[in-house]
Design an enzyme around this catalytic site. Sequence first.
Site, PDB file in Angstrom:
ATOM      1  N   TYR A  82      11.054   6.821  -2.453  1.00  0.00           N
ATOM      2  CA  TYR A  82      10.370   6.128  -3.803  1.00  0.00           C
ATOM      3  C   TYR A  82      10.491   4.633  -2.853  1.00  0.00           C
ATOM      4  O   TYR A  82      11.003   4.039  -1.715  1.00  0.00           O
ATOM      5  CB  TYR A  82      11.268   5.693  -4.833  1.00  0.00           C
ATOM      6  N   GLU A  83       9.431   3.772  -3.100  1.00  0.00           N
ATOM      7  CA  GLU A  83       9.700   2.599  -3.300  1.00  0.00           C
ATOM      8  C   GLU A  83       8.825   2.038  -1.610  1.00  0.00           C
ATOM      9  O   GLU A  83       9.521   1.364  -0.830  1.00  0.00           O
ATOM     10  CB  GLU A  83      10.958   1.505  -2.716  1.00  0.00           C
ATOM     11  N   GLY A  84       8.581   3.448  -0.935  1.00  0.00           N
ATOM     12  CA  GLY A  84       7.709   3.140  -0.106  1.00  0.00           C
ATOM     13  C   GLY A  84       7.754   3.993   0.963  1.00  0.00           C
ATOM     14  O   GLY A  84       9.850   4.108   1.868  1.00  0.00           O
ATOM     15  N   GLN A 135       7.075   3.895   5.815  1.00  0.00           N
ATOM     16  CA  GLN A 135       7.330   2.269   5.948  1.00  0.00           C
ATOM     17  C   GLN A 135       7.473   2.471   8.049  1.00  0.00           C
ATOM     18  O   GLN A 135       7.180   1.606   8.482  1.00  0.00           O
ATOM     19  CB  GLN A 135       8.780   2.206   6.005  1.00  0.00           C
ATOM     20  N   ARG A 140      12.496  -3.412  -1.056  1.00  0.00           N
ATOM     21  CA  ARG A 140      12.867  -2.374  -0.063  1.00  0.00           C
ATOM     22  C   ARG A 140      13.559  -2.249   1.020  1.00  0.00           C
ATOM     23  O   ARG A 140      14.388  -1.246   1.011  1.00  0.00           O
ATOM     24  CB  ARG A 140      11.665  -2.299   0.791  1.00  0.00           C
TER      25      ARG A 140
END
Lengths: 592, 249
Positions: free
Chosen positions: A434-436, A441, A297
């Site tokens: 992407y990646e959360g 977050q 992240r």
Amino acid sequence: MSVYQHPYKDADFVIRHLLEFDEFCESNGLDEVNSDFANVILSEAGKFAAKYLVEQNQQGDLQPAKLMEGKVLETPGFADSYHNFVEQGWPSLSASEEFGGQGLPNLFSVACNEIWQSANLAFSLCPLLGQGAITALEKHGSESLKTQYLEKMISGQWTGTMNLTEAQAGTDLAAIKTRAEREAGQYRIFGQKIFITWGDHQMAENIVHLVLARLPDAPAGVKGISLFIVPKYLLDEEGNPSTENDVRCLSLEHKMGIHGSPTCVMSYGDNDGAIGYLVGEEHCGLRYMFSMMNHARQGVGVQGLGVSERAFQGALEYASQRVQGSDKAGNSIRIIQFGDVRRMLLMMKSGAEAMRALCYSAGFEDDIKSRSSGDEQQATAAKVAFLTPIVKGWSTELAQELTSLAMQVYGGAGYIEEAGVAQHVRDARILPIYEGTTGIQALDLTIRKTLLDNAAQANAFIDEIQQTVDTLKSQDEGGHLYLGLASALYDAKSALEWLAKNPKQADSVAANNLQLWGYLLGGWLMAKSAIKAEQLLEQALGDSDFLKAKLVTAKFYTEHFLVRTKACIASIEAGSDAITSLSEEQFFSHVN
Amino acid sequence: MKVLVAVKRVIDYNVKVRVKSDNSGVDLSNVKMAMNPFCEIAVEEAIRLKEAGIATEVIAVSLGVKACQEQLRTALALGADRAIHVESEEELESLNVAKLLAKVVEEEQPGIVILGKQAIDTDNNQTGQMLAALTGMAQGTFASKIDVQGDKALVTREVDGGLQTVELNMPIIATTDLRLNEPRYASLPNIMKAKRKPLAVKTIEELGVSIKAHTKLVAVTPPPERQGGIKVTDVAELVDKLKNEAKVI
């Protein structure tokens, strides 16, 4: 064709003065690693990027990877650059020395990643994913898996991928259906994964897929997911790639940006099942994935910085050359002379510098963590955990605004692809997803890292920021930096108080809470930078042009970004009333 | 056979050069410095000679302020075996550099000395030639090819109107032209190794050279800024302006 030069002076300032990296090196007895050495490494990385990656950025955009007869052919020229990247040893930068890494601080890795990502975001994803896979194996793999795979992955001879998402399992990984079946000493994997970045290509001898799958007797939900290594080519007795595994790329996605990065639909086990090897223990896969989530992240947060810096440099170059209009004396005016263009350039300059300070700080905390123990290690771990969603969520959202401003500076020319800035706008758009996503977050920060932590880490930061506020007050009580930071800090305290009273509304206010913290931490680090710059100027040390510019940049940030905490706190304190009031039908009431 | 390669620290070629306001020189405060590009070619050639088994040791030498050690570390990271730094706070003019280098040559007894043909800061193009005169070694300047054959070396030189190949008796001095090779980049493992390679620091006194100034820099002025153009109404006005204002016809 957009330009790019590594902003080595700002990187050096952050590392040497803001983070006081040399003091860390001395107290940890790091052998000959220091800010000067960071400069050497970053300057070589900058040269490499300029030669091999910068120009290919546009080529990746115009000539995306293609799927031909079941094989993904990457953008022409990328393979050459990748071979050089590996030959020069860049993938091994901060990996462990036991398996051939150079064991350099994570801070170096973050600063180099900024360079690769500015130079060529799509290309940089390949080694970035590799870093994630390496971390997972280093931490959780058995000795035999490490011996077989790590050295080649660290050298970059083999690349790595992360296979989490399935069509029905995006944010909700509990819904994963890919299954694994036990077989003597190994597993057979069956299922389909989507959104697999660099899932296939011809640049490396082998690709090591890390795949989440479920065993037949696995408990339901996230506690029943296991992590497997599935190599593209199975290894022979000598450990070299030999026969093809039962895994292939079914198709490539047609995306808005990062065209040079192949996003694959991967199919496992079309025939007898793809052979996989368990990482760690059965059913613990998601926990392993989370252990490297911070790293991944933060990596995406740095991408926000990278693409913003690149877009800024292009816009700056354009603004300093583009002539429009003339003054009363008949001299032609370059658009950088116009107030509003200067404002936009300063938005980009101060925004990127604040992001750099935040991304490097968070990356550096990781070094402090890995070289400390006991309570100090726990305290640093809590800091990293708190910073991660902010680095990811705030930097990538700000990157949308900054790349968009870069296009604005070009005017109509920017909307034409030839100018190059459109690519940065399109490439940047994936970053908050992407990646959360930013929403994830924000929940992570607001619920897990704040409410469930009883705001311990949030208060620890508030105390640290208060010290800076006190320093600023003692130096210049009426100064804009002092007033701006004190007021934003007050907003953060108010947000914490409100959250403590209204925990059930957390999900409605989380996004604003995340942005509040992002602008506050950015403003704090810019204020600390200004204090340092002032000290250096008083001692007549360093580059006075750069240092004076830093003072102005910090002032501008305070006046234009830090004030946004006021909007955030107003929305937070408004709570979830309007957000939850509409019925679903009412959302459609304007058309139905 | 040893190869000695000279390396100069100069203003980075990417930097926009600014002249000091008193015209006493180029403003070097807080600007990015780098290895002179012609010296990069010299280092590359020395390393290639070693890789080809012709040279056994590559020694990089630089003269000047302490910061020159950065460029020597770069040479070590590229593949030089050891480095010598001759420290001098004063700016050294070419003849003094050549005299100091001659002393290093005397101590090290290299088979080949490779220098850049000129440095991009002062563009003198004379140190290599002076060193050849001082040491009595044969010289092949502006080299685009260096071919060592036993006790002879064939050096192809880029001269006006073409290429000239000279056969020189070893030991030789060679100065590099742009097309000699394409320098490599330092790899990360080699940057790490370079930190531990030997770097000896010598003083001018130790080398026993007395520094004497032969030239004095009088002034440095930037090129005149380009003036905006004007439109002329007819050919007659154009001819008039060329004759009386520009004074070119």
